[in-house]
Motif scaffolding. Structure first.
Motif, mmCIF file in Angstrom:
data_model
loop_
_atom_site.group_PDB
_atom_site.id
_atom_site.type_symbol
_atom_site.label_atom_id
_atom_site.label_comp_id
_atom_site.label_asym_id
_atom_site.label_seq_id
_atom_site.Cartn_x
_atom_site.Cartn_y
_atom_site.Cartn_z
ATOM 1 N N SER A 159 0.856 -1.193 0.000
ATOM 2 C CA SER A 159 0.000 0.000 0.000
ATOM 3 C C SER A 159 0.881 1.229 0.000
ATOM 4 C CB SER A 159 -0.843 0.070 1.269
ATOM 5 O OG SER A 159 -1.613 -1.080 1.384
ATOM 6 N N ALA A 160 0.522 2.177 -0.824
ATOM 7 C CA ALA A 160 1.258 3.450 -0.837
ATOM 8 C C ALA A 160 0.250 4.576 -0.975
ATOM 9 C CB ALA A 160 2.249 3.477 -1.992
ATOM 10 N N SER A 161 0.612 5.738 -0.488
ATOM 11 C CA SER A 161 -0.295 6.870 -0.681
ATOM 12 C C SER A 161 0.510 8.140 -0.857
ATOM 13 C CB SER A 161 -1.269 6.986 0.496
ATOM 14 O OG SER A 161 -0.694 7.723 1.536
ATOM 15 N N ALA A 162 -0.111 9.115 -1.502
ATOM 16 C CA ALA A 162 0.575 10.397 -1.748
ATOM 17 C C ALA A 162 -0.466 11.508 -1.838
ATOM 18 C CB ALA A 162 1.389 10.319 -3.035
ATOM 19 N N PRO A 163 -0.093 12.717 -1.342
ATOM 20 C CA PRO A 163 -1.051 13.825 -1.305
ATOM 21 C C PRO A 163 -1.074 14.668 -2.581
ATOM 22 C CG PRO A 163 0.973 14.479 -0.216
ATOM 23 C CD PRO A 163 1.196 13.070 -0.708
ATOM 24 N N GLY A 164 -2.152 15.414 -2.720
ATOM 25 C CA GLY A 164 -2.202 16.476 -3.727
ATOM 26 C C GLY A 164 -1.478 17.699 -3.184
ATOM 27 N N LYS A 165 -1.568 18.781 -3.900
ATOM 28 C CA LYS A 165 -0.861 20.006 -3.490
ATOM 29 C C LYS A 165 -1.636 21.229 -3.976
ATOM 30 C CE LYS A 165 0.332 22.110 -7.402
ATOM 31 N NZ LYS A 165 -0.746 21.725 -8.203
ATOM 32 N N PHE A 166 -1.289 22.385 -3.413
ATOM 33 C CA PHE A 166 -1.689 23.623 -4.071
ATOM 34 C C PHE A 166 -0.487 24.558 -4.109
ATOM 35 C CE2 PHE A 166 -2.023 26.930 -0.848
ATOM 36 C CZ PHE A 166 -2.091 26.209 0.330
#
Ligand code: PMV
Length: 311
Positions: A5-12
């Motif tokens: 399992s891996a996860s990554a965020p969005g950005k602004f």
């Protein structure tokens, strides 16, 4: 069977979009909206239990699979970063998938390796300008591109064709933002192209791009001093500069105007033409209500979000 399992965020982008394409400074913060991906080996490619075809497997994922040379996998995608809105949705997906596949294949999953792979995937799929989204998603928290930095803050250097970016981490104070999504999907490529043509043909436009770079450096200073009044004022000024470059639209302008009475400042974020605006505020409910009243969807965001994770 091994499942990763891996996860990554969005950005602004808090300051510096568009100018960053020309090597100017930019600041981007990770947001607490993420893609989570689970992968396990399979006889054929599947996405969320469905046989994968070119239509349901993103070109970013295909690029990463080809590059790593993985055997077929079953992929489950959870969570969501709204797409086509300047919130780095494809970068989050690319980072999470690159980390998951790399871990499955026993390859390195350090942030720099994943950030580079995700940027290559974005570049191959979209011909994107800068590695801002992919680096912000990989590192999390906050990053700066092309600013003077202390050695211990340096993250990585990325070059592509004629352009090069130095990416460093930044100290981000506790802040609350409200992102307002217009719901209008606007592709990044044509907006970047519009600014490129304007900048090349007009010295006034070239000066505006330089000014965005200067405003971004002032914003970094304001952030270091935890001076939210100053940071907000710079964000609002940056919105005006971006509007002059022709990348805002009525919907964004209305939401920015509506948010300002309850904010330190507000601006469009990302490539513009639709997509999202962002307000720095300590009255998020008021701003969210104002955004809703103008037809937008608000998301309340806090700073301090982890980058790519894998387990
Ligand atoms: O993809 P968006 O909407 O976050 O826009 C990216 C920001 C630009 O500076 C306009 C382009 C780039 O690649 O940096």
């Amino acid at each position: 069977m091994t499942t990763i399992s891996a996860s990554a965020p969005g950005k602004f982008v808090i300051l510096g979009e568009h100018a960053v394409v020309y090597g100017k400074p930019a600041l981007a913060l990770a947001i607490d909206m993420r893609f989570s991906i689970r992968v396990s080996r399979s006889n054929s490619y599947k996405v969320n239990g469905q046989a994968a075809t070119p239509y349901n497997m993103s070109p970013h994922m295909r690029y990463i699979s080809d590059k790593i040379g993985t055997s077929p996998v079953s992929i489950y995608v959870d969570g969501r970063v709204p797409s086509g809105s300047g919130l780095g949705s494809s970068a989050a997906l690319s980072n999470a998938y690159a980390a998951a596949i790399s871990a499955l294949e026993g390859l390195p999953t350090d942030k720099e390796t994943i950030a580079r792979l995700a940027y290559e995937a974005e570049y191959a799929s979209q011909g994107r300008g800068s590695p801002m989204d992919t680096s912000a998603s990989a590192n999390g928290y906050g990053i700066a591109l092309n600013v003077p930095y202390k050695e211990e803050d340096f993250l990585w250097h990325i070059e592509k064709e004629d352009n090069a970016w130095d990416i460093s981490k930044i100290d981000v104070p506790k802040m609350t933002f409200v992102i307002g999504n217009t719901g209008i999907k606007a592709a990044t490529g044509p907006l970047v192209e519009k600014v490129r043509k304007y900048r090349e043909s007009n010295t006034f436009a070239a000066g505006i791009v330089d000014e965005i770079g200067d405003v971004t450096l002032d914003g970094l200073e304001a952030m270091k001093n935890n001076d939210l009044e100053e940071l907000g004022a710079l964000m609002t000024y940056d919105h005006k500069l971006l509007s002059i470059l022709g990348v805002s639209c009525n919907e964004l302008n209305h939401m920015v105007e509506a948010a300002i009475p309850y904010s330190y400042g507000a601006k469009l974020t990302g490539s513009g033409g639709g997509g999202c605006m962002v307000a720095l505020t300590d009255r998020p409910e008021k701003v969210a209500k104002a955004i809703r009243a103008h037809g937008g969807t608000p998301y309340v965001i806090h700073t301090g979000v982890k980058g790519v994770t894998v387990k």
